[in-house]
Design an enzyme around this catalytic site. Structure first.
Site, mmCIF file in Angstrom:
data_model
loop_
_atom_site.group_PDB
_atom_site.id
_atom_site.type_symbol
_atom_site.label_atom_id
_atom_site.label_comp_id
_atom_site.label_asym_id
_atom_site.label_seq_id
_atom_site.Cartn_x
_atom_site.Cartn_y
_atom_site.Cartn_z
ATOM 1 N N ARG A 1 31.046 29.771 70.849
ATOM 2 C CA ARG A 1 31.893 28.646 70.456
ATOM 3 C C ARG A 1 32.748 28.992 69.245
ATOM 4 O O ARG A 1 32.466 29.935 68.513
ATOM 5 C CB ARG A 1 31.018 27.437 70.088
ATOM 6 C CG ARG A 1 30.238 26.843 71.238
ATOM 7 C CD ARG A 1 31.036 25.820 71.983
ATOM 8 N NE ARG A 1 30.329 25.258 73.111
ATOM 9 C CZ ARG A 1 30.771 24.209 73.803
ATOM 10 N NH1 ARG A 1 31.901 23.615 73.460
ATOM 11 N NH2 ARG A 1 30.089 23.748 74.821
ATOM 12 N N LYS B 1 39.987 20.312 82.269
ATOM 13 C CA LYS B 1 40.401 19.332 81.260
ATOM 14 C C LYS B 1 41.230 19.975 80.148
ATOM 15 O O LYS B 1 42.305 19.479 79.795
ATOM 16 C CB LYS B 1 39.172 18.640 80.677
ATOM 17 C CG LYS B 1 39.452 17.647 79.543
ATOM 18 C CD LYS B 1 38.239 16.785 79.244
ATOM 19 C CE LYS B 1 37.106 17.576 78.631
ATOM 20 N NZ LYS B 1 37.256 17.734 77.174
ATOM 21 N N THR B 2 40.723 21.063 79.595
ATOM 22 C CA THR B 2 41.428 21.717 78.486
ATOM 23 C C THR B 2 42.748 22.301 78.953
ATOM 24 O O THR B 2 43.791 22.135 78.297
ATOM 25 C CB THR B 2 40.540 22.822 77.881
ATOM 26 O OG1 THR B 2 39.321 22.242 77.424
ATOM 27 C CG2 THR B 2 41.240 23.491 76.709
ATOM 28 N N ARG C 1 22.745 23.199 72.952
ATOM 29 C CA ARG C 1 22.077 21.940 72.678
ATOM 30 C C ARG C 1 20.606 22.015 73.104
ATOM 31 O O ARG C 1 20.232 22.804 73.959
ATOM 32 C CB ARG C 1 22.753 20.797 73.441
ATOM 33 C CG ARG C 1 24.121 20.425 72.930
ATOM 34 C CD ARG C 1 24.711 19.274 73.746
ATOM 35 N NE ARG C 1 23.793 18.153 73.812
ATOM 36 C CZ ARG C 1 23.083 17.807 74.894
ATOM 37 N NH1 ARG C 1 23.211 18.474 76.011
ATOM 38 N NH2 ARG C 1 22.264 16.778 74.855
ATOM 39 N N LYS D 1 27.549 16.626 68.242
ATOM 40 C CA LYS D 1 27.166 15.737 69.334
ATOM 41 C C LYS D 1 26.283 14.591 68.851
ATOM 42 O O LYS D 1 26.298 13.511 69.448
ATOM 43 C CB LYS D 1 26.480 16.533 70.440
ATOM 44 C CG LYS D 1 27.426 17.457 71.190
ATOM 45 C CD LYS D 1 28.618 16.708 71.795
ATOM 46 C CE LYS D 1 29.476 17.589 72.674
ATOM 47 N NZ LYS D 1 30.659 16.862 73.229
ATOM 48 N N ASP E 1 38.498 16.182 72.776
ATOM 49 C CA ASP E 1 37.117 15.916 73.196
ATOM 50 C C ASP E 1 36.645 14.478 73.040
ATOM 51 O O ASP E 1 35.986 13.962 73.926
ATOM 52 C CB ASP E 1 36.177 16.839 72.426
ATOM 53 C CG ASP E 1 34.853 17.058 73.137
ATOM 54 O OD1 ASP E 1 34.863 17.175 74.372
ATOM 55 O OD2 ASP E 1 33.823 17.120 72.462
ATOM 56 N N SER F 1 32.757 20.214 82.456
ATOM 57 C CA SER F 1 33.070 21.633 82.312
ATOM 58 C C SER F 1 33.491 22.227 83.652
ATOM 59 O O SER F 1 32.879 21.969 84.688
ATOM 60 C CB SER F 1 31.842 22.374 81.782
ATOM 61 O OG SER F 1 32.084 23.746 81.657
ATOM 62 N N HIS G 1 34.870 10.415 76.288
ATOM 63 C CA HIS G 1 34.785 11.870 76.212
ATOM 64 C C HIS G 1 35.985 12.422 76.977
ATOM 65 O O HIS G 1 35.953 12.522 78.205
ATOM 66 C CB HIS G 1 33.464 12.316 76.847
ATOM 67 C CG HIS G 1 33.156 13.768 76.643
ATOM 68 N ND1 HIS G 1 32.222 14.431 77.398
ATOM 69 C CD2 HIS G 1 33.641 14.681 75.774
ATOM 70 C CE1 HIS G 1 32.138 15.691 77.000
ATOM 71 N NE2 HIS G 1 32.991 15.864 76.022
#
Length: 547
Positions: A336, A250-251, A55, A209, A265, A246, A228
């Site tokens: 990614r 979470k994942t 980003r 995003k 997400d 991050s 989120h």
């Protein structure tokens, strides 16, 4: 003529407009135009310029307009304004670029699995791979789109990933770079005209995003809370949300063979329940281990014909034989993959579910002072939602020796444009109405800070997560942690009771108290800086650690 109308005229006059191609046609265009290579497994592979491997937060801008600017928190470092005149100049320049392109690709998709608020999104780009990315990440237009509250409020996104802005025209208007030059990249949202522009950024995440930020802005005014998070549910329909930055797990923790995934997400919580925004996932690949993340690995690297595969691998190290080294970060640690949800093996096809029974806030406290599991009441939940806390570890960035407290409002600060009370108050109201339970899970360190203590055992963390989701933590006794304003369980099935109180795990109790006071002070200082002049409920601010 309005800016969207000018774009429509360019599309109408263009000789080669490829509109709403099928997936196979789109993939064929990507390969024929040499925008990607085909890997050994059939996934498409792209590499972007170095400035587009992530980003561009300093070039991500919001047009200041009277209709929306009073709703936006301009004190947030991620909300950077741009004037209307400059945006119109950039839009006009982008249209001239479009007129000279060999091909334009147009996709009409929606964002939001709940058709009652699905947002129509039209994306225009000169790149077939951008078009394919929208097929992965945005959803097909539902038959009943006319019933959506956004049916007549389409959002238009223009994407020119590899064309650079003539920065000489924008001196004093766009960001000045460290070398004194003016930036040649811009990612801009005009909430009032419902327009987005990605100009000069080839990072696919810029598209994703930008639209996530759009949803996060529009939805609170429709009594819908954008979150989120990951979301999954049991066969009985008990739905859980996982929020975390991050490195917090979470994942990993939301991937559960006993719970179907709605999405990983971006979700909305409306009066109907929870719905995924997206049609796919955009997963980080660096150090991806098939033993630890088998679902993601299979989704990206299963073997199939390239016309049917579905995955776009971005900026990963690939060898000449088409195989990958996911542990090689020389190009970027932010490699990614975009892939459709249907590439996962345990999903809920509708991507919609009930109101959440349980919400988990995940943090990786590298100080080793937060309890591994805590219960949050309404105001505590609103406070921790506002703070979005985790730690940066020593060694992850130059100059970091001790863990650094990191706060990202609502666990997604760069994409939450509105004034903070709009999100926090909406969460509080929904918790009241639906009696949702909220827990804080610390996946970080125990027995001391990073470098001295040890990371919380993932198997014990899973037992605490299971106890929270299954309701077992509703029946145990709690103590009050007055420093962090948390309710800490005295017992948890399958977990040694002594580790539930972090002080017990430290040999040096005085060192624990010093470290805990320092972290509480970090909370208090950040709250005052970020929210001291905002309209935050006093009952919420009273729950801030250090206050």
């Amino acid at each position: 003529m309005e800016l969207k109308g000018k774009l429509d005229k360019v599309i109408e006059a263009h000789a080669q407009v490829r509109k709403n191609l099928s997936r196979e046609e789109n993939v064929r265009n990507v390969i024929e135009r040499k925008e990607a290579l085909v890997s050994e497994c059939g996934a498409l592979v792209i590499w972007t310029p170095v400035e587009s491997t992530g980003r561009a937060p300093l070039d991500s801008l919001i047009v200041r307009k009277s209709g929306s600017e009073d709703n936006i928190d301009w004190d947030s470092p991620n909300n950077i304004g741009i004037d209307s005149e400059t945006f119109e100049m950039l839009w006009e320049d982008a249209l001239k670029v479009c007129e000279n392109k060999d091909n334009l690709y147009v996709t009409d998709r929606t964002v939001g699995a709940d058709p009652s608020y699905a947002l129509p999104v039209r994306t225009i780009s000169d790149k077939a791979v951008t078009s394919l990315f929208t097929l992965n990440m945005f959803r097909p237009v539902p038959d009943n789109i006319g019933s959506s509250l956004f049916a007549e409020r389409e959002f238009t996104l223009l994407v020119l990933p590899y064309d650079k802005i003539d920065s000489s025209r924008y001196e004093g208007r766009l960001r000045k770079l460290p070398d004194g030059k003016t930036s040649d990249m811009a990612i801009i949202i005009d909430f009032d005209q419902r327009l987005g522009l990605v100009y000069g950024s080839a990072y696919c995440g810029s598209v994703k995003k930008l639209i996530f930020t759009v949803m996060n802005y529009y939805l609170p005014f429709e009594d819908i809370l954008p979150i989120h998070c990951s979301a999954n549910e049991t066969e009985k329909g008990d739905l859980s949300l996982f929020l975390g930055l991050s490195g917090t797990g979470k994942t990993t923790l939301s991937a559960d063979v006993n719970r179907a995934l709605l999405g990983d997400d971006e979700h909305g919580w409306s009066n109907n329940g929870v719905a995924n925004f997206e049609n796919g996932c955009y997963a980080k690949l660096i150090d991806l281990d098939p033993a630890k993340e088998p679902e993601i690995f299979h989704a990206v690297f299963h073997k199939d014909e390239y016309l049917k595969h579905g995955a776009i691998v971005e900026n990963a190290m690939m060898y000449p034989d088409g195989t990958f080294d996911l542990f090689d970060e020389r190009m970027t640690p932010n490699s990614r993959a975009s892939y459709p949800l249907t590439s996962l093996r345990n999903i809920k096809p509708s991507s919609t579910g009930n109101h959440p029974k349980t919400i988990l806030f995940l943090t990786a406290d590298a100080n080793g002072v937060l309890p591994p599991v805590s219960r949050l009441d309404r105001y505590q939940a609103m406070l921790w939602f506002l703070m979005g806390y985790t730690s940066k570890l020593a060694g992850t960035e130059t100059g970091i020796v001790d863990p650094v407290s990191t706060f990202s409002r609502f666990f997604g600060q760069p994409f939450m444009a509105c004034l903070p009370h709009l999100y926090a108050d909406l969460l509080g109201r929904k918790l009241d109405v639906h009696k949702t339970k909220v827990y804080l899970i610390n996946t970080g360190w125990s027995g001391g800070p990073f470098g001295e203590g040890e990371r919380m055992d993932i198997m014990l963390t899973r037992k605490m997560v299971d106890a929270a989701l299954d309701g077992h933590l509703e029946t145990v006794e709690y103590r009050k942690d007055n420093l962090f304003h948390l309710e800490v369980p005295l017992s948890c099935p399958g977990v040694p009771s002594e580790i539930l109180n972090p002080e017990n795990t430290w040999k040096d109790k005085d060192a624990y108290r010093v470290r805990a006071e320092k972290l509480a002070g970090d909370f208090s200082a950040h709250f005052d800086k970020a929210y001291g002049n905002k309209n935050i409920d006093k009952m919420v601010s009273s729950q801030c650690p250090g206050k």
